[in-house]
Design a protein around this motif. Structure first.
Motif, PDB file in Angstrom:
ATOM      1  N   HIS A   7       7.208  -2.988   3.582  1.00  0.00           N
ATOM      2  CA  HIS A   7       7.411  -1.960   4.602  1.00  0.00           C
ATOM      3  C   HIS A   7       6.095  -1.336   5.062  1.00  0.00           C
ATOM      4  O   HIS A   7       6.102  -0.481   5.942  1.00  0.00           O
ATOM      5  CB  HIS A   7       8.300  -0.839   4.061  1.00  0.00           C
ATOM      6  N   ARG A   8       4.984  -1.757   4.455  1.00  0.00           N
ATOM      7  CA  ARG A   8       3.716  -1.102   4.763  1.00  0.00           C
ATOM      8  C   ARG A   8       2.627  -2.059   5.228  1.00  0.00           C
ATOM      9  O   ARG A   8       1.606  -1.625   5.736  1.00  0.00           O
ATOM     10  CB  ARG A   8       3.222  -0.348   3.531  1.00  0.00           C
ATOM     11  N   ARG A  11       2.781  -6.224  10.278  1.00  0.00           N
ATOM     12  CA  ARG A  11       3.873  -5.983  11.215  1.00  0.00           C
ATOM     13  C   ARG A  11       5.103  -5.499  10.467  1.00  0.00           C
ATOM     14  O   ARG A  11       5.218  -5.673   9.253  1.00  0.00           O
ATOM     15  CB  ARG A  11       4.181  -7.246  12.014  1.00  0.00           C
ATOM     16  N   PRO A  12       6.066  -4.900  11.186  1.00  0.00           N
ATOM     17  CA  PRO A  12       7.269  -4.395  10.507  1.00  0.00           C
ATOM     18  C   PRO A  12       8.021  -5.512   9.780  1.00  0.00           C
ATOM     19  O   PRO A  12       7.953  -6.687  10.163  1.00  0.00           O
ATOM     20  CB  PRO A  12       8.118  -3.848  11.663  1.00  0.00           C
ATOM     21  N   GLY A 165      13.176   5.133   2.271  1.00  0.00           N
ATOM     22  CA  GLY A 165      13.128   4.813   3.685  1.00  0.00           C
ATOM     23  C   GLY A 165      14.329   5.440   4.354  1.00  0.00           C
ATOM     24  O   GLY A 165      15.306   5.803   3.687  1.00  0.00           O
ATOM     25  N   PRO A 187       9.007   5.032   5.395  1.00  0.00           N
ATOM     26  CA  PRO A 187       9.224   4.029   6.436  1.00  0.00           C
ATOM     27  C   PRO A 187      10.536   4.244   7.188  1.00  0.00           C
ATOM     28  O   PRO A 187      11.565   4.562   6.591  1.00  0.00           O
ATOM     29  CB  PRO A 187       9.257   2.710   5.655  1.00  0.00           C
ATOM     30  N   ASN A 189      13.497   2.647   9.560  1.00  0.00           N
ATOM     31  CA  ASN A 189      14.224   1.419   9.846  1.00  0.00           C
ATOM     32  C   ASN A 189      15.015   1.611  11.148  1.00  0.00           C
ATOM     33  O   ASN A 189      15.674   2.626  11.331  1.00  0.00           O
ATOM     34  CB  ASN A 189      15.165   1.156   8.665  1.00  0.00           C
ATOM     35  N   ALA A 203       6.845  -1.931  16.579  1.00  0.00           N
ATOM     36  CA  ALA A 203       5.673  -1.813  15.707  1.00  0.00           C
ATOM     37  C   ALA A 203       4.706  -0.772  16.248  1.00  0.00           C
ATOM     38  O   ALA A 203       4.163   0.049  15.496  1.00  0.00           O
ATOM     39  CB  ALA A 203       4.982  -3.167  15.575  1.00  0.00           C
ATOM     40  N   GLY A 206       5.605   2.693  15.441  1.00  0.00           N
ATOM     41  CA  GLY A 206       5.489   3.087  14.034  1.00  0.00           C
ATOM     42  C   GLY A 206       6.659   2.694  13.165  1.00  0.00           C
ATOM     43  O   GLY A 206       6.714   3.074  11.980  1.00  0.00           O
ATOM     44  N   ARG A 208       8.774   0.608  10.629  1.00  0.00           N
ATOM     45  CA  ARG A 208       8.305  -0.253   9.553  1.00  0.00           C
ATOM     46  C   ARG A 208       9.341  -1.295   9.119  1.00  0.00           C
ATOM     47  O   ARG A 208       9.014  -2.204   8.363  1.00  0.00           O
ATOM     48  CB  ARG A 208       7.900   0.586   8.337  1.00  0.00           C
ATOM     49  N   ARG A 209      10.568  -1.170   9.567  1.00  0.00           N
ATOM     50  CA  ARG A 209      11.598  -2.146   9.197  1.00  0.00           C
ATOM     51  C   ARG A 209      12.566  -2.293  10.361  1.00  0.00           C
ATOM     52  O   ARG A 209      13.016  -1.294  10.941  1.00  0.00           O
ATOM     53  CB  ARG A 209      12.311  -1.681   7.933  1.00  0.00           C
TER      54      ARG A 209
END
Length: 268
Positions: A7-8, A11-12, A165, A187, A189, A203, A206, A208-209
């Motif tokens: 998640h970090r 890319r997501p 998350g 993160p 989603n 992406a 911001g 992350r999923r």
């Protein structure tokens, strides 16, 4: 790389969702490092309704079948299959013992309403307490249920309860997505939508999923109908995996079948 690290880094995390062993194994063969489950797919495949807490046994059984695959597995547990924090915590511990890396727990209920956020915090805290290494993705259904409620207060509360998350399905506008990302330190989603931003733009915002939810399951149903009608009409059908390819999905010690004919390479 750990599930949390996915998640970090870069890319997501694009998270495809499976409903049985074969659908998960073919996604692993395509190079996806993590697979989620879809509660709709699990429920519909068993002839049960989604979101009503009716598929606890099926969900655990699927987790048991998926964890031997060489990937991280995160499981959709609907609302936790109980309103009792102790029972939800026990479920988390059971899944973690099977090798599950994460769970997704939602605050939407089958009456079309949202759970009390304080109570949802208790369920999240119970999951973290029972299985500290479990990645808890806390979903709020403010937009999914069309409640008109602001998700920010809920996702902040879920972060405070220990969520690793947060997830706001149904959110497609760039401004509200950016506001959700800015509101929390964990993160975020987002559920992919053809009417919303693409992976690259998410992406940039911001995120992350990016989950696919029940999309692949519904696409598979559409392919079933399209293919049978093509056969009936004497039309050509696109290439499909062969018998041996599908057999290979369940062969001990294999990571899954070769990519299906004509399938694009997946990001690794």
């Amino acid at each position: 790389m750990s599930f949390a690290d996915l998640h970090r880094a870069g890319r997501p995390l694009l998270l495809p969702n499976a409903w049985d062993h074969a659908s998960a194994a073919v996604l692993v063969a395509e190079g996806f490092p993590a697979i989620g489950t879809t509660s709709l797919g699990v429920a519909a495949a068993a002839g049960l309704p989604d979101g009503t807490g009716a598929t606890r046994a099926e969900t655990v059984a699927l987790a048991r079948r998926l964890t031997p695959l060489p990937c991280h597995v995160t499981v959709d547990i609907e609302g936790g299959f109980s309103e009792d924090p102790a029972e939800v915590g026990a479920l988390g511990a059971e899944l973690a013992a099977l090798g599950v890396a994460g769970v997704n727990i939602e605050d939407g209920r089958d009456n079309g309403r949202l759970a009390d956020p304080a109570h949802q915090q208790e369920l999240i805290a119970a999951l973290k307490s029972a299985a500290s290494g479990l990645f808890v993705n806390a979903r709020t259904d403010t937009h999914w249920l069309g409640t008109g409620a602001d998700p920010v207060g809920r996702i902040r509360a879920y972060q405070e309860a220990g969520a690793d998350g947060v997830f706001v399905p149904g959110l497609t506008g760039e401004v509200p997505i950016a506001a959700v990302v800015a509101a929390v330190d964990v993160p975020v989603n987002i559920l992919f939508s053809p009417s919303g931003p693409g992976v690259a733009r998410l992406a940039e915002l911001g995120v992350r999923r990016i989950s696919l939810g029940s999309l692949l399951f519904r696409a598979a149903l559409e392919a079933v109908v399209r293919t049978v009608h093509a056969v009936a009409a004497g039309q050509d059908i696109p290439p499909v995996p062969g018998y041996a390819d599908v057999q290979a999905l369940s062969s001990p010690g294999t990571a899954g079948a070769p990519p299906a004919p004509g399938s694009p390479a997946a990001p690794r």
